[in-house]
Design an enzyme around this catalytic site. Structure first.
Site, PDB file in Angstrom:
ATOM      1  N   LYS A   1       0.836  -1.202   0.000  1.00 44.90           N
ATOM      2  CA  LYS A   1       0.000   0.000   0.000  1.00 44.90           C
ATOM      3  C   LYS A   1       0.877   1.262   0.000  1.00 44.90           C
ATOM      4  CE  LYS A   1      -3.361   2.909   0.620  1.00 44.90           C
ATOM      5  NZ  LYS A   1      -4.256   3.275  -0.465  1.00 44.90           N
TER       6      LYS A   1
ATOM      7  N   CYS B   1      -4.398  10.314   0.239  1.00 51.34           N
ATOM      8  CA  CYS B   1      -3.341   9.382   0.676  1.00 51.34           C
ATOM      9  C   CYS B   1      -1.929   9.726   0.226  1.00 51.34           C
ATOM     10  CB  CYS B   1      -3.679   7.986   0.161  1.00 51.34           C
ATOM     11  SG  CYS B   1      -5.287   7.393   0.691  1.00 51.34           S
TER      12      CYS B   1
HETATM   13  N1  LIG Z   1     -10.146   8.090   2.127  1.00 58.77           N
HETATM   14  C1  LIG Z   1      -9.449   7.462   1.193  1.00 58.77           C
HETATM   15  O1  LIG Z   1      -9.498   7.778   0.013  1.00 58.77           O
HETATM   16  C2  LIG Z   1      -8.570   6.295   1.565  1.00 58.77           C
HETATM   17  C3  LIG Z   1      -8.141   5.435   0.557  1.00 58.77           C
HETATM   18  C4  LIG Z   1      -7.367   4.339   0.898  1.00 58.77           C
HETATM   19  C5  LIG Z   1      -7.025   4.126   2.226  1.00 58.77           C
HETATM   20  N2  LIG Z   1      -7.448   4.992   3.195  1.00 58.77           N
HETATM   21  C6  LIG Z   1      -7.086   4.715   4.587  1.00 58.77           C
HETATM   22  O2  LIG Z   1      -8.231   4.189   5.237  1.00 58.77           O
HETATM   23  C7  LIG Z   1      -8.206   4.565   6.620  1.00 58.77           C
HETATM   24  C8  LIG Z   1      -9.511   5.260   6.982  1.00 58.77           C
HETATM   25  O3  LIG Z   1      -9.583   6.433   6.195  1.00 58.77           O
HETATM   26  P1  LIG Z   1     -10.954   7.231   6.017  1.00 58.77           P
HETATM   27  O4  LIG Z   1     -10.727   8.181   4.906  1.00 58.77           O
HETATM   28  O5  LIG Z   1     -12.096   6.288   5.950  1.00 58.77           O
HETATM   29  O6  LIG Z   1     -11.007   8.015   7.418  1.00 58.77           O
HETATM   30  P2  LIG Z   1     -12.228   8.921   7.970  1.00 58.77           P
HETATM   31  O7  LIG Z   1     -11.595   9.975   8.790  1.00 58.77           O
HETATM   32  O8  LIG Z   1     -13.145   9.303   6.852  1.00 58.77           O
HETATM   33  O9  LIG Z   1     -13.040   7.907   8.924  1.00 58.77           O
HETATM   34  C9  LIG Z   1     -12.475   7.301  10.036  1.00 58.77           C
HETATM   35  C10 LIG Z   1     -13.583   7.083  11.071  1.00 58.77           C
HETATM   36  O10 LIG Z   1     -13.022   6.328  12.149  1.00 58.77           O
HETATM   37  C11 LIG Z   1     -13.649   6.774  13.373  1.00 58.77           C
HETATM   38  N3  LIG Z   1     -12.835   6.320  14.487  1.00 58.77           N
HETATM   39  C12 LIG Z   1     -11.670   6.825  14.971  1.00 58.77           C
HETATM   40  N4  LIG Z   1     -11.220   6.074  16.006  1.00 58.77           N
HETATM   41  C13 LIG Z   1     -12.104   5.053  16.155  1.00 58.77           C
HETATM   42  C14 LIG Z   1     -12.185   3.932  17.037  1.00 58.77           C
HETATM   43  N5  LIG Z   1     -11.235   3.683  17.950  1.00 58.77           N
HETATM   44  N6  LIG Z   1     -13.245   3.107  16.928  1.00 58.77           N
HETATM   45  C15 LIG Z   1     -14.206   3.322  15.994  1.00 58.77           C
HETATM   46  N7  LIG Z   1     -14.188   4.368  15.144  1.00 58.77           N
HETATM   47  C16 LIG Z   1     -13.139   5.205  15.213  1.00 58.77           C
HETATM   48  C17 LIG Z   1     -13.736   8.281  13.168  1.00 58.77           C
HETATM   49  O11 LIG Z   1     -14.701   8.866  14.028  1.00 58.77           O
HETATM   50  C18 LIG Z   1     -14.127   8.371  11.679  1.00 58.77           C
HETATM   51  O12 LIG Z   1     -15.540   8.410  11.505  1.00 58.77           O
HETATM   52  C19 LIG Z   1      -6.967   5.440   6.798  1.00 58.77           C
HETATM   53  O13 LIG Z   1      -5.895   4.653   7.238  1.00 58.77           O
HETATM   54  C20 LIG Z   1      -6.712   5.930   5.396  1.00 58.77           C
HETATM   55  O14 LIG Z   1      -5.349   6.261   5.190  1.00 58.77           O
HETATM   56  C21 LIG Z   1      -8.229   6.061   2.894  1.00 58.77           C
END
Ligand SMILES: NC(=O)c1ccc[n+]([C@@H]2O[C@H](COP(=O)([O-])OP(=O)(O)OC[C@H]3O[C@@H](n4cnc5c(N)ncnc54)[C@H](O)[C@@H]3O)[C@@H](O)[C@H]2O)c1
Length: 312
Positions: free
Chosen positions: A202, A256
């Site tokens: 990744k 990202c």
């Molecule tokens: N957004 C993208 O395009 C993308 C693409 C690939 C990978 N990622 C990766 O995926 C992961 C999540 O990204 P995202 O964009 O969905 O984040 P986001 O900020 O949109 O959502 C994360 C959610 O997790 C919740 N959260 C935090 N701590 C928590 C806990 N202990 N228990 C339960 N919920 C909790 C937050 O309240 C939030 O709603 C990250 O590691 C990111 O790097 C994101």
């Protein structure tokens, strides 16, 4: 694996939970943000993603998806929480650790635990150590794997189903168990590996994009000095059968690419010279573009005898 639990209902967790809910799983979504929990339980969404509202509404109405604030027992657990970086560009995995710790009391023999959050190499093995330390009786009796997400927001629902996935367990049995889950809804290929290779994969994907964009961005600044039209130049250079230069821009886009390469640089600073330089080049390109806009504004003001605008 009938009941699955997603920790984190953001841009990645919610669409994945909703897709799983539409493929025969009973899905529990956990989020620490009560607004997120309330919104989803009303059959609504708190993020912008085409077509997501409809499938979340259907899943909530059919009772296959519900949101809660605290974890509960399930057959499979997926960590999809944020992984930002700290001041020193080191990955902040406290959200992953906290999410992992929150489900430890609910784990039982035969369960699957998967991290999807973009994470530094060895994170999955570290979380496995935390789980085994708290619940030594589960060592070798639960399945632990890493499966990174590579969707493009705006096209998430299509890519969640059609993209290939890389899946790496802490042992081959864990990889197979995770493959079993994802094969229920992923039509792309599922590629088997180990956890640390999946983690590095990744980070490599986004570091590769970052480095290639940095080349185009650097070229655009060189061309500006040289009086060469960078767009024409790239079009001509790409006529070479083995050259494929990307388009320059104001840095990099997306959630990202500006983050993930730092997870390699901070862990392997001596080796990751090119990856670090690419990251710095792309950050600098944003400042460079902003300065060019300011200069153009100032030139416009001077040539048109206008009052300077504060924003300039
Ligand atoms: N957004 C993208 O395009 C993308 C693409 C690939 C990978 N990622 C990766 O995926 C992961 C999540 O990204 P995202 O964009 O969905 O984040 P986001 O900020 O949109 O959502 C994360 C959610 O997790 C919740 N959260 C935090 N701590 C928590 C806990 N202990 N228990 C339960 N919920 C909790 C937050 O309240 C939030 O709603 C990250 O590691 C990111 O790097 C994101």
């Amino acid at each position: 694996m009938k009941k699955v639990l997603f920790l984190g209902l953001g841009y990645i967790g919610l669409p994945t939970a909703a897709v799983a809910a539409n493929h025969g799983f009973e899905v529990i979504g956990v989020d620490v943000n009560p607004v997120v929990v309330d919104t989803i339980n009303q059959g609504k969404i708190h993020i912008v993603e085409p077509d997501l509202a409809q499938i979340v509404k259907e899943a909530v109405q059919q009772g296959t998806l519900r949101a809660v604030s605290k974890p509960e027992p399930a057959d499979a657990f997926f960590v999809v929480v944020p992984t930002p970086f700290k001041q020193n560009h080191r990955a902040d995995i406290t959200y992953v650790e906290s999410a992992t710790r929150s489900v430890i009391p609910f784990l039982k023999e035969g369960d699957l635990f998967v991290i999807e959050s973009t994470s530094p190499v060895l994170t999955t093995e570290r979380m496995a150590d935390i789980i085994h330390k708290e619940r030594p009786e589960l060592k070798g009796k639960i399945y632990i794997a890493y499966c990174p997400e590579r969707v493009l927001p705006g096209n998430t629902l299509y890519e969640l189903v059609h993209n290939d996935r890389v899946i790496g367990g802490i042992n081959p049995e864990s990889t197979e168990k995770a493959i079993e889950f994802y094969s229920a809804f992923v039509q792309g290929k599922l590629h088997r590996t180990n956890a640390r290779t999946a983690e590095m994969c990744k980070l490599t994907e986004n570091s590769s994009r970052d480095s290639q964009i940095a080349f185009a961005n650097e070229l655009s600044m060189i061309c500006d000095k040289a009086g060469v039209n960078v767009w024409e130049l790239i079009t001509l250079a790409n006529k070479h059968p083995r050259v494929n230069i990307l388009q320059p821009g104001c840095g990099v886009g997306g959630h990202c690419i500006a983050v993930d390469p730092w997870f390699i640089v901070s862990d392997y600073p001596e080796q990751a010279q090119l990856i670090k330089r690419a990251r710095e080049t792309n950050d600098y390109k944003a400042d460079w573009c902003a300065n060019r806009v300011i200069e153009a504004c100032q030139q416009f003001v001077a040539e048109n005898d206008r009052e300077p605008v504060v924003a300039c």
